[in-house]
Scaffold this active site. Sequence first.
Site, mmCIF file in Angstrom:
data_model
loop_
_atom_site.group_PDB
_atom_site.id
_atom_site.type_symbol
_atom_site.label_atom_id
_atom_site.label_comp_id
_atom_site.label_asym_id
_atom_site.label_seq_id
_atom_site.Cartn_x
_atom_site.Cartn_y
_atom_site.Cartn_z
ATOM 1 N N TYR A 101 -34.206 -26.453 -12.851
ATOM 2 C CA TYR A 101 -34.626 -26.998 -14.146
ATOM 3 C C TYR A 101 -35.467 -25.945 -14.852
ATOM 4 C CZ TYR A 101 -37.135 -29.503 -17.724
ATOM 5 O OH TYR A 101 -37.649 -29.868 -18.937
ATOM 6 N N GLU A 189 -34.387 -27.135 -23.371
ATOM 7 C CA GLU A 189 -34.255 -27.433 -21.949
ATOM 8 C C GLU A 189 -32.896 -26.978 -21.424
ATOM 9 O OE1 GLU A 189 -36.035 -31.437 -20.441
ATOM 10 O OE2 GLU A 189 -33.891 -31.732 -20.720
#
Length: 376
Positions: A101, A189
């Site tokens: 992530y 993101e």
Amino acid sequence: MKLHEHQSKTLLASNGIPIPRGQVAASARQARAIARDLGGRVVVKAQVLVGGRGKAGGVKTAVNAREAGKHAAEILSLRIAGLTVQKVLVEEAAVIRSEIYLGITNDRAARRPVMMASAGGGVDIEQVAAQTPEEILREHIDPFLGIRGFQARNLASGIDLPRSHWQEFIHVALGLHQTFVQTDATLAEINPLVVTDEENLLAVDAKLVLDENALLRHPDLAELRDVDAEAGDEAEAREHGLSHVALDGYIGCMVNGAGLAMGTMDIVKHFGGEPANFLDIGGGASAEKVAAALRIILRDNRVRALLINIFGGITRCDEVARGVLAAMDEVEVRVPMVVRLAGTNEEEGRRLLAESDLITASSLAEAAQKAITAAA
Ligand code: GDP
Ligand code: MN
């Protein structure tokens, strides 16, 4: 403003971040043709403005073009979190070794952006954040200096990324930061950023949320808005110039002014209630705007009582009262409504509402308590 995955990826790619080859399709036939061009092994992905598509059946891998067409047909008939899927992204499938992530957002408390990385990337990052927050590494970024190489290295080492990938990781982290700044994003993101079987990093999923207030600086980005794909409430609120944020509670709030709306939510909480939304109808709100606001709030089935808190300055209380009455003709009001009107033309406003089935209050504290009691 949320961008689609494919739009976000294009912007990331323009800052040097590696993304899979692919194209968007609006039909199964188109998806099949794209898959054929890409060599058959592809992943077909719903382009909807919500996360968690994988778990909702909106991400499927195919071994050949025919199967890609079949998956596309299925996904194009899905509804994910209330949104219909109108397009799919067909991309070369990556063979994934591990999922990372990597994201950047503003940390309001620290008054600067923060970049976050975790080795536990993929579909369950929310779970990581809730259960093992220490597995998410953070680097705060000085807005004047930007992200420094050593900070990206800290993240790489913190998530135990093999050294052979550090250089590439730093490149991706800097590119992500650059995209965040350039687009005036509030969130950028990559989840997951993967290590492929060929030992390369690849952004397999991407999400950009842009600051609505900065869009006037970015006419090109403003054009990316996909009105058809936005949630009905979001589009309707924007169309009427309302600031609306849905929350988890059960007291619907309709207020004029952002500060007063925040204050109203605080008071509701103070007396033990939970606000269902933040809604600022703005200054000088017309009856038509008020009616739209009521429609949006009442559409939410969790709302058990409605609290209308108006401080009339430029906004006139009688105008708001007319809006409430107009909306009550149009929408079926199935919950008790508590109204507090103060300021310009309040007597006239109260007089208009006196004939209808409303609970009135003279102070905000009283209104909040009455709304909570009515919701019980
Ligand atoms: P999200 O569920 O909306 O976040 O959609 P993602 O694009 O992140 O996809 C969810 C998951 O599907 C990813 O975490 C991957 O595990 C998997 N996935 C997505 N693209 C690929 C791919 O090209 N190859 C493989 N093997 N898995 C993929
Ligand atoms: Mn994802």
